[in-house]
Motif scaffolding. Structure first.
Motif, PDB file in Angstrom:
ATOM      1  N   SER A 282       0.836  -1.211   0.000  1.00 28.12           N
ATOM      2  CA  SER A 282       0.000   0.000   0.000  1.00 28.12           C
ATOM      3  C   SER A 282       0.870   1.260   0.000  1.00 28.12           C
ATOM      4  O   SER A 282       0.588   2.217  -0.734  1.00 28.12           O
ATOM      5  CB  SER A 282      -0.916  -0.016   1.227  1.00 28.12           C
ATOM      6  OG  SER A 282      -1.637   1.187   1.328  1.00 28.12           O
ATOM      7  N   ASN A 283       1.931   1.257   0.809  1.00 33.47           N
ATOM      8  CA  ASN A 283       2.827   2.415   0.854  1.00 33.47           C
ATOM      9  C   ASN A 283       3.538   2.624  -0.474  1.00 33.47           C
ATOM     10  O   ASN A 283       3.705   3.756  -0.937  1.00 33.47           O
ATOM     11  CB  ASN A 283       3.853   2.236   1.977  1.00 33.47           C
ATOM     12  CG  ASN A 283       3.232   2.295   3.352  1.00 33.47           C
ATOM     13  OD1 ASN A 283       2.121   2.806   3.516  1.00 33.47           O
ATOM     14  ND2 ASN A 283       3.917   1.774   4.352  1.00 33.47           N
ATOM     15  N   LEU A 284       3.981   1.532  -1.091  1.00 32.62           N
ATOM     16  CA  LEU A 284       4.646   1.630  -2.394  1.00 32.62           C
ATOM     17  C   LEU A 284       3.708   2.228  -3.440  1.00 32.62           C
ATOM     18  O   LEU A 284       4.107   3.094  -4.233  1.00 32.62           O
ATOM     19  CB  LEU A 284       5.115   0.248  -2.852  1.00 32.62           C
ATOM     20  CG  LEU A 284       6.431  -0.256  -2.258  1.00 32.62           C
ATOM     21  CD1 LEU A 284       6.613  -1.742  -2.549  1.00 32.62           C
ATOM     22  CD2 LEU A 284       7.619   0.538  -2.812  1.00 32.62           C
ATOM     23  N   ARG A 285       2.462   1.778  -3.442  1.00 31.22           N
ATOM     24  CA  ARG A 285       1.496   2.300  -4.405  1.00 31.22           C
ATOM     25  C   ARG A 285       1.270   3.797  -4.204  1.00 31.22           C
ATOM     26  O   ARG A 285       1.185   4.553  -5.178  1.00 31.22           O
ATOM     27  CB  ARG A 285       0.166   1.554  -4.265  1.00 31.22           C
ATOM     28  CG  ARG A 285       0.183   0.154  -4.872  1.00 31.22           C
ATOM     29  CD  ARG A 285      -1.159  -0.527  -4.676  1.00 31.22           C
ATOM     30  NE  ARG A 285      -1.234  -1.784  -5.408  1.00 31.22           N
ATOM     31  CZ  ARG A 285      -2.261  -2.617  -5.342  1.00 31.22           C
ATOM     32  NH1 ARG A 285      -3.292  -2.338  -4.553  1.00 31.22           N
ATOM     33  NH2 ARG A 285      -2.266  -3.741  -6.041  1.00 31.22           N
ATOM     34  N   GLU A 286       1.166   4.211  -2.952  1.00 37.12           N
ATOM     35  CA  GLU A 286       0.926   5.635  -2.690  1.00 37.12           C
ATOM     36  C   GLU A 286       2.109   6.485  -3.118  1.00 37.12           C
ATOM     37  O   GLU A 286       1.934   7.571  -3.683  1.00 37.12           O
ATOM     38  CB  GLU A 286       0.615   5.856  -1.207  1.00 37.12           C
ATOM     39  CG  GLU A 286       0.205   7.286  -0.891  1.00 37.12           C
ATOM     40  CD  GLU A 286      -0.458   7.440   0.456  1.00 37.12           C
ATOM     41  OE1 GLU A 286      -0.645   8.593   0.878  1.00 37.12           O
ATOM     42  OE2 GLU A 286      -0.783   6.421   1.087  1.00 37.12           O
ATOM     43  N   VAL A 287       3.321   6.008  -2.860  1.00 38.13           N
ATOM     44  CA  VAL A 287       4.515   6.757  -3.252  1.00 38.13           C
ATOM     45  C   VAL A 287       4.637   6.834  -4.771  1.00 38.13           C
ATOM     46  O   VAL A 287       4.885   7.904  -5.343  1.00 38.13           O
ATOM     47  CB  VAL A 287       5.786   6.115  -2.642  1.00 38.13           C
ATOM     48  CG1 VAL A 287       7.046   6.691  -3.287  1.00 38.13           C
ATOM     49  CG2 VAL A 287       5.817   6.348  -1.137  1.00 38.13           C
TER      50      VAL A 287
END
Length: 484
Positions: free
Chosen positions: A378-383
């Motif tokens: 999820s964090n990778l997608r947001e970044v």
């Protein structure tokens, strides 16, 4: 027999090498989360924009003690200037851009992860160190709002808070140097976030009393603690008083400490359970808290009980203090995440150990690891999805060249339906992009100021009724100047 020893030694070296490769790769992935498209997100109003403006004006005015906003002394941001000094350094290295504004914040969080990983390795071994970095990857509050990817003071404060915790743990492991360093990091934390640093002083004093070490202090111990904790602060206090008298410090005490504690300022209210609700809604907090519970039995371990106690206090004290304070903001408790991650990693290692066989132990934490991996995804997608917004603050960087034509000139704002005042993010963008001086007052003030520029929508230029020429235009917005 000799060959077996050589083979065993070789296996140990290979295992060590594999560990450091994995440690470096996970840290690099965390650096990617902190740094990728760092300069592309929209500049945020309030803290990020105001810190950026103050840092820029330090450079422009060559004034490094008294912080300003709009070239006037800033009595709204009642924090010492360490974060502004470091932002200014970022501008020098990476230019007057959002990347220059935020780079120090990202680096501070990467250093926080590195410091935590090293403590985990020293205290509990390879698995705990790798798990610690995995937890940093999954913890979204450390990355986004007021975290590694924004240019305000919180990421730097988290670094100093974590460094104070780590050094205080080292005090119980290795000796007095750790205590003096933790006091020094208290000083740096105060110069970053003012009274927030009190949490460090309280957990240090509390555990010194609990462990009874404070009663064995010598005069030298007291002197070195006091000099480390208050020496840098005192230097800044003297410099500020010489420049500005005591007005700033009166505001720090009366407004930023007493009033912020007793009154919900600027509408930032909440009940005693405000931070519990906030943490409960964090994707990774529940996983970390569950794993941290498995570290509680380590209080019976003579070698680790001090570390577990210090980590626990460094989590509970900020939660208690800010829960009872009247003004509530989510990022006030971000500093608890690194010690919580360390506790969770120690708990995960303990869970593996008590499971008997190592494979069974690994299987027993496979579900928490899977949940952490989902948080990381999820964090990778947001970044990766970070994209410049079409706001005026972002448009300024493409519209305004940094030339003598604009440098030091006032610029007014006339945007239909949005008012005549500059948002803080717009104010910073115009300063960084063109060294302009944003001024309020709208089109009427611009008409009376023949040397100034006007920012407006291109389609409304003909309605202004003033002889002017367009000096910059992107098809939607333009910048006008009076015809000479």
């Amino acid at each position: 027999m000799k060959k077996r020893k050589i083979k065993k030694l070789s296996d140990v070296k290979l295992l060590g090498l594999a560990f450091w490769i994995m440690f470096s790769l996970i840290l690099l992935l965390f650096a990617f989360l902190c740094l990728y498209k760092l300069g592309e997100g929209a500049i945020q109003n309030w803290d990020e924009a105001r810190h950026g403006v103050s840092a820029y004006e330090m450079i422009r005015n060559n004034e490094w003690v008294v912080t300003t906003y709009g070239n006037e002394i800033d009595y709204w941001n009642l924090k010492p200037p360490l974060s502004e000094w470091i932002i200014a350094f970022g501008y020098y290295i990476f230019g007057f851009t959002p990347l220059g504004l935020r780079i120090y914040s990202a680096i501070a969080m990467i250093l926080t992860a590195l410091l935590s990983g090293i403590l985990a390795y020293k205290c509990s071994g390879k698995f705990t160190a790798l798990f610690t970095l995995l937890c940093f990857l999954s913890t979204e509050p450390l990355l986004f709002i007021h975290g590694a990817r924004t240019g305000d003071a919180d990421s730097l404060y988290i670094l100093f808070y974590t460094a104070a915790v780590v050094m205080f743990c080292n005090y119980y492991r290795k000796g007095d140097a750790g205590l003096y360093l933790s006091c020094l990091f208290f000083s740096f934390a105060f110069l970053t976030k003012s009274w927030h640093a009190g949490c460090i002083g309280i957990f240090i004093l509390t555990y010194l009393i609990i462990s009874k070490r404070i009663f064995r202090f010598t005069v030298v111990n007291w002197m070195l603690c006091i000099v480390s904790a208050f020496g840098p602060i005192l230097l800044w206090v003297v410099a500020r008083i010489v420049k500005d008298g005591t007005v700033f410090f009166k505001g720090m005490l009366e407004y930023d400490l007493l009033k912020r504690s007793s009154v919900a300022l600027e509408g930032h209210a909440g009940g005693r359970d405000y931070y519990i609700e906030y943490l409960w809604n964090s994707k990774s907090f529940l996983i970390l808290a569950l794993l941290a519970a498995f570290a509680v039995p380590l209080l019976l371990d003579k070698e680790k009980k001090d570390i577990i106690s210090v980590l626990g206090l460094s989590i509970l004290i900020p939660l208690a203090i800010f829960s009872f304070a009247s003004t509530k903001l989510d990022w006030y408790v971000l500093c608890i995440f690194p010690p919580l991650i360390l506790l969770a990693s120690l708990g995960a290692n303990e869970l593996v150990r008590i499971s008997g066989k190592y494979i069974i132990g690994l299987f027993s934490i496979s579900i928490p690891i899977l949940m952490l991996l989902l948080c990381i995804r999820s964090n990778l997608r947001e970044v990766i999805s970070t994209d410049p917004e079409g706001s005026i603050a972002n448009i300024a960087f493409s519209l305004v060249p940094r030339t003598e034509q604009f440098s030091g000139k006032r610029i007014y704002r006339y945007v239909i339906g949005e008012g005549e005042g500059w948002a803080q993010s717009e104010f910073l963008s115009l300063e960084l992009a063109g060294d302009l001086l944003p001024a309020n007052g709208g089109v009427e003030m611009w008409k009376a100021d023949e040397q100034a520029f006007l920012f407006t929508q291109t389609e409304f230029v003909v309605q202004l009724g003033v002889e002017s020429e367009i000096v910059a235009d992107d098809g939607t917005y333009c910048i006008l100047m009076h015809k000479q």
